[in-house]
Design an enzyme around this catalytic site. Structure first.
Site, PDB file in Angstrom:
ATOM      1  N   ASP A  88      -2.395   6.477  -3.449  1.00 62.39           N
ATOM      2  CA  ASP A  88      -1.288   5.808  -2.760  1.00 62.39           C
ATOM      3  C   ASP A  88      -0.647   4.739  -3.641  1.00 62.39           C
ATOM      4  OD1 ASP A  88      -3.322   3.941  -2.740  1.00 62.39           O
ATOM      5  OD2 ASP A  88      -2.755   3.126  -0.794  1.00 62.39           O
ATOM      6  N   LYS A 106     -11.540  -0.219  -1.277  1.00 62.77           N
ATOM      7  CA  LYS A 106     -11.639   1.225  -1.398  1.00 62.77           C
ATOM      8  C   LYS A 106     -10.968   1.628  -2.703  1.00 62.77           C
ATOM      9  CE  LYS A 106      -7.773   2.139   1.779  1.00 62.77           C
ATOM     10  NZ  LYS A 106      -7.411   0.875   2.429  1.00 62.77           N
ATOM     11  N   ASP A 121      -0.955   1.482  -4.060  1.00 63.92           N
ATOM     12  CA  ASP A 121      -1.773   0.514  -4.801  1.00 63.92           C
ATOM     13  C   ASP A 121      -3.101   1.082  -5.283  1.00 63.92           C
ATOM     14  OD1 ASP A 121      -2.622   0.640  -2.138  1.00 63.92           O
ATOM     15  OD2 ASP A 121      -3.437  -1.391  -2.185  1.00 63.92           O
ATOM     16  N   ASP A 134      -5.728   2.499  -3.765  1.00 57.60           N
ATOM     17  CA  ASP A 134      -7.028   2.448  -3.083  1.00 57.60           C
ATOM     18  C   ASP A 134      -7.275   3.661  -2.189  1.00 57.60           C
ATOM     19  OD1 ASP A 134      -5.196   1.667  -1.186  1.00 57.60           O
ATOM     20  OD2 ASP A 134      -6.155  -0.250  -0.716  1.00 57.60           O
ATOM     21  N   ARG A 135      -6.218   4.426  -1.887  1.00 59.02           N
ATOM     22  CA  ARG A 135      -6.426   5.620  -1.052  1.00 59.02           C
ATOM     23  C   ARG A 135      -6.503   6.872  -1.906  1.00 59.02           C
ATOM     24  NH1 ARG A 135      -2.965   5.293   4.472  1.00 59.02           N
ATOM     25  NH2 ARG A 135      -3.496   3.140   4.982  1.00 59.02           N
ATOM     26  N   SER A 190       0.806  -1.216   0.000  1.00 56.89           N
ATOM     27  CA  SER A 190       0.000   0.000   0.000  1.00 56.89           C
ATOM     28  C   SER A 190       0.841   1.269   0.000  1.00 56.89           C
ATOM     29  CB  SER A 190      -0.952  -0.043   1.192  1.00 56.89           C
ATOM     30  OG  SER A 190      -1.826   1.030   1.137  1.00 56.89           O
ATOM     31  N   HIS A 191       0.678   2.076   1.028  1.00 59.45           N
ATOM     32  CA  HIS A 191       1.344   3.382   1.094  1.00 59.45           C
ATOM     33  C   HIS A 191       2.755   3.285   1.669  1.00 59.45           C
ATOM     34  CE1 HIS A 191      -0.680   2.243   4.699  1.00 59.45           C
ATOM     35  NE2 HIS A 191       0.147   2.997   5.388  1.00 59.45           N
TER      36      HIS A 191
HETATM   37  C1  G16 Z   1      -5.375  -0.616   5.202  1.00 58.60           C
HETATM   38  C2  G16 Z   1      -6.787  -1.085   5.373  1.00 58.60           C
HETATM   39  C3  G16 Z   1      -7.655   0.037   5.841  1.00 58.60           C
HETATM   40  C4  G16 Z   1      -7.087   0.662   7.096  1.00 58.60           C
HETATM   41  C5  G16 Z   1      -5.654   1.081   6.863  1.00 58.60           C
HETATM   42  C6  G16 Z   1      -4.979   1.547   8.121  1.00 58.60           C
HETATM   43  O1  G16 Z   1      -5.317   0.312   4.169  1.00 58.60           O
HETATM   44  O2  G16 Z   1      -7.313  -1.597   4.175  1.00 58.60           O
HETATM   45  O3  G16 Z   1      -8.924  -0.471   6.059  1.00 58.60           O
HETATM   46  O4  G16 Z   1      -7.847   1.752   7.486  1.00 58.60           O
HETATM   47  O5  G16 Z   1      -4.916  -0.012   6.385  1.00 58.60           O
HETATM   48  O6  G16 Z   1      -4.938   0.482   9.020  1.00 58.60           O
HETATM   49  P1  G16 Z   1      -4.109   0.563  10.350  1.00 58.60           P
HETATM   50  O7  G16 Z   1      -4.680   1.742  11.096  1.00 58.60           O
HETATM   51  O8  G16 Z   1      -4.346  -0.754  11.028  1.00 58.60           O
HETATM   52  O9  G16 Z   1      -2.670   0.809   9.983  1.00 58.60           O
HETATM   53  P2  G16 Z   1      -4.179   0.252   3.080  1.00 58.60           P
HETATM   54  O10 G16 Z   1      -4.451   1.406   2.184  1.00 58.60           O
HETATM   55  O11 G16 Z   1      -2.903   0.366   3.864  1.00 58.60           O
HETATM   56  O12 G16 Z   1      -4.341  -1.078   2.438  1.00 58.60           O
END
Ligand code: G16
Length: 544
Positions: free
Chosen positions: A278, A377, A280, A282-283, A113-114
């Site tokens: 981000d 997302k 991937d 999704d953000r 992800s990010h």
């Molecule tokens: C993932 C999850 C999200 C979550 C985020 C932060 O996002 O898919 O639902 O809100 O992590 O999670 P945490 O607070 O546990 O670090 P992504 O965009 O990182 O895949």
């Protein structure tokens, strides 16, 4: 081509977090590490023989190597067909779209992800089920159980597949189809939003925008959608080439890491609209000219204006937000007479609500918004939703947000992160807080009286599954809240997140800086949790 059975030993650290397994690249590069996890995924599934699997990732370092391993293991384990994005590229929402469109058995998405990429940074892998969404907890738990007992994995001895050439080839008895990474997704977007109206809005010169793909996966998608299909000038998409290390950046669309975009939107002659995605895809982060839209407000505003958008014109079934997300969308749901669900952090918790038709829009404070169009997302979807609203209302981003606050009140909101804290200290802080929880209700802290305090537990209304210990909530009688939880996505030490929120219905008091508006709550959060003393940190690493 023969199937090899390779002996292996379990790794003890393959428990998926909030969103799959995320570790340093070097951890994944250990002999058998990735293979063990992939075999554990397959071992936890039933009935996939001969079925279709979707595979793709965000293009970060180790993406291509991992895909070759997964393809050979999928072939050895009996999948009938794999659809893989060209060059190994599929954004997370696009992967969800491809799984759904092709009625695939599931998908494997490679992304952290990010989190930054490159040989010394992070990699990740997650499994998505046939609805296109992240595996629910019962599946990730099963994968983890298998990972603790694994003794061997199966892999086909074969040449690598050419991931760059579109078309079909054979890997043992499995078919591999390299598909265009963008088209299915872009078509889906065109079916939801009024592309003609947005195109005209741009062509009439009423909207100048800047889209920052942060050298991550959305580049090709954004160029195809905004520049090619919607006619925005070439160059509207910046940092549009996916790079293995994201150009050395941190592909997290917030005010800190997307500073290049922020400087443009807050600079001289700033465009009307800015957005970033981000790693991937999704953000999303939405900016107006010199104006930041908090993700929680963005969800509320999309819900309030959904009737203006073709794909959502008839009434929304309901909305859902993760627990730490601000309660702005609750106000919209109450006014429009629809249900509003509060789930734990993690997109996987929205899956059942979306499948059951209970919620149409979902969102999280962590820069995530989406709908029932896929089961992830979706960053560019959120951007297009905003563009559609702007094109209909012909107003600036700032005036739309401020009008929203006038109608519904403003939920001041901020998240303070303490990253890479010593894990033991962070756990002790949470344990201490947990023991305080039963004593807090009714207590007065200065102007704040505690209305409730708990450790959030969620019972899924569809399948009855229970998820406990999802974060400590302290709610006050004036509607303010402080939430404490540990992140489930970090890869080093622990990340402590503190979510702060207050509600301001008075229009005359809605123009404060959130840090100022929340100052007393910020102090109180430290008094209650002893953050500075426990973490040894004077201030948060990131404030969003
Ligand atoms: C993932 C999850 C999200 C979550 C985020 C932060 O996002 O898919 O639902 O809100 O992590 O999670 P945490 O607070 O546990 O670090 P992504 O965009 O990182 O895949």
């Amino acid at each position: 081509m023969s199937i090899k059975t390779v002996s292996t030993q379990p790794f003890t650290d393959q428990k998926p977090g909030t969103s799959g397994l995320r570790k340093r690249v070097k951890v994944f590069q250990q002999p058998n590490y990735l293979e063990n996890f992939v075999q554990s995924i397959f071992n936890s599934l039933e009935g996939y023989q001969g079925q279709t699997l979707v595979v793709g990732g965000d293009g970060r370092y180790y993406n291509r190597q991992a895909i070759q391993i997964i393809l050979k293991m999928a072939a050895a384990n009996g999948f009938g067909r794999v659809l893989v994005g060209q060059g190994g590229i599929l954004s997370t929402p696009a992967a969800s779209c491809v799984i759904r469109k092709n009625k695939a058995f599931g998908g494997i998405i490679l992304s952290a992800s990010h989190n930054p990429g490159g040989p010394d940074n992070d990699f990740g892998i997650k499994y998505n089920i046939s609805n296109g969404g992240p595996a629910p907890e019962k599946v990730t738990e099963a994968i983890y159980s298998h990972s603790k007992e694994i003794t061997s994995y199966q892999i086909l001895a074969a040449e690598d597949v050419n991931l760059d050439k579109l078309g079909t080839s054979q890997l043992g008895s499995m078919q591999v189809e390299v598909i265009d990474s963008v088209t299915d997704y872009a078509d889906l977007m065109a079916s939801l939003f009024d592309f003609d109206l947005i195109r005209k809005f741009i062509a009439d010169g009423k909207l100048r925008m800047c889209i920052d793909s942060m050298h991550a996966v959305t580049g090709p998608y954004a160029i195809a959608i905004f520049e090619e299909r919607l006619g925005a000038p070439i160059g509207t998409v910046q940092n549009g080439t996916p790079l293995e290390d994201f150009g050395g950046g941190h592909p997290d669309p917030n005010l800190v890491y997307a500073h290049e975009l922020v400087e443009i939107l807050y600079g001289e002659g700033a465009p009307d609209f800015g957005a970033a995605s981000d790693g991937d895809g999704d953000r999303n982060m939405i900016l107006g000219r010199k104006f930041f839209v908090t993700p929680s407000d963005s969800l509320a505003i999309l819900a309030a204006n959904a009737k203006l958008v073709p794909g959502y014109g008839s009434a929304l079934a309901g909305v859902a937000r993760s627990m730490p997300t601000s309660q702005a969308v609750d106000k919209v749901a109450a006014k429009l007479g629809m249900d509003c669900y509060e789930t734990p952090t993690g997109w996987k918790f929205f899956g059942n609500l979306l499948d059951a038709g209970k919620a149409t829009l979902c969102g999280e404070e962590s820069f995530g918004t989406g709908s029932n169009h896929v089961r992830e997302k979706d960053g560019l979807w959120a951007v297009l939703f905003w563009l559609n609203i702007l094109a209909v209302k012909q107003q600036s981003v700032e005036s739309i947000v401020k009008e929203h606050w006038q109608t519904y009140g403003r939920n001041y909101y901020s998240r303070h992160d303490y990253e890479e804290v010593d894990a033991e200290k962070a756990n002790t802080l949470m344990t201490n807080l947990r023991s305080l929880v039963p004593t807090l209700t009714g207590k007065q802290f200065g102007q704040y009286q505690v209305a409730y305090a708990d450790d959030f537990s969620y019972t899924d209304p569809i399948d009855g599954s229970v998820s406990q210990k999802q974060g400590i909530r302290i709610g006050f009688s004036d509607g303010s809240r402080i939430v404490f939880r540990l992140s489930g996505t970090g890869t080093q030490g622990a990340t402590l997140r503190i979510y702060l929120e207050s509600y301001e219905p008075d229009v005359a008091k809605q123009n404060l800086d959130p840090q100022q508006a929340l100052a007393n709550l910020i102090t109180l959060s430290d008094d209650i949790a002893q953050i500075r003393q426990m973490t040894g940190r004077e201030k948060p690493t990131v404030i969003t």
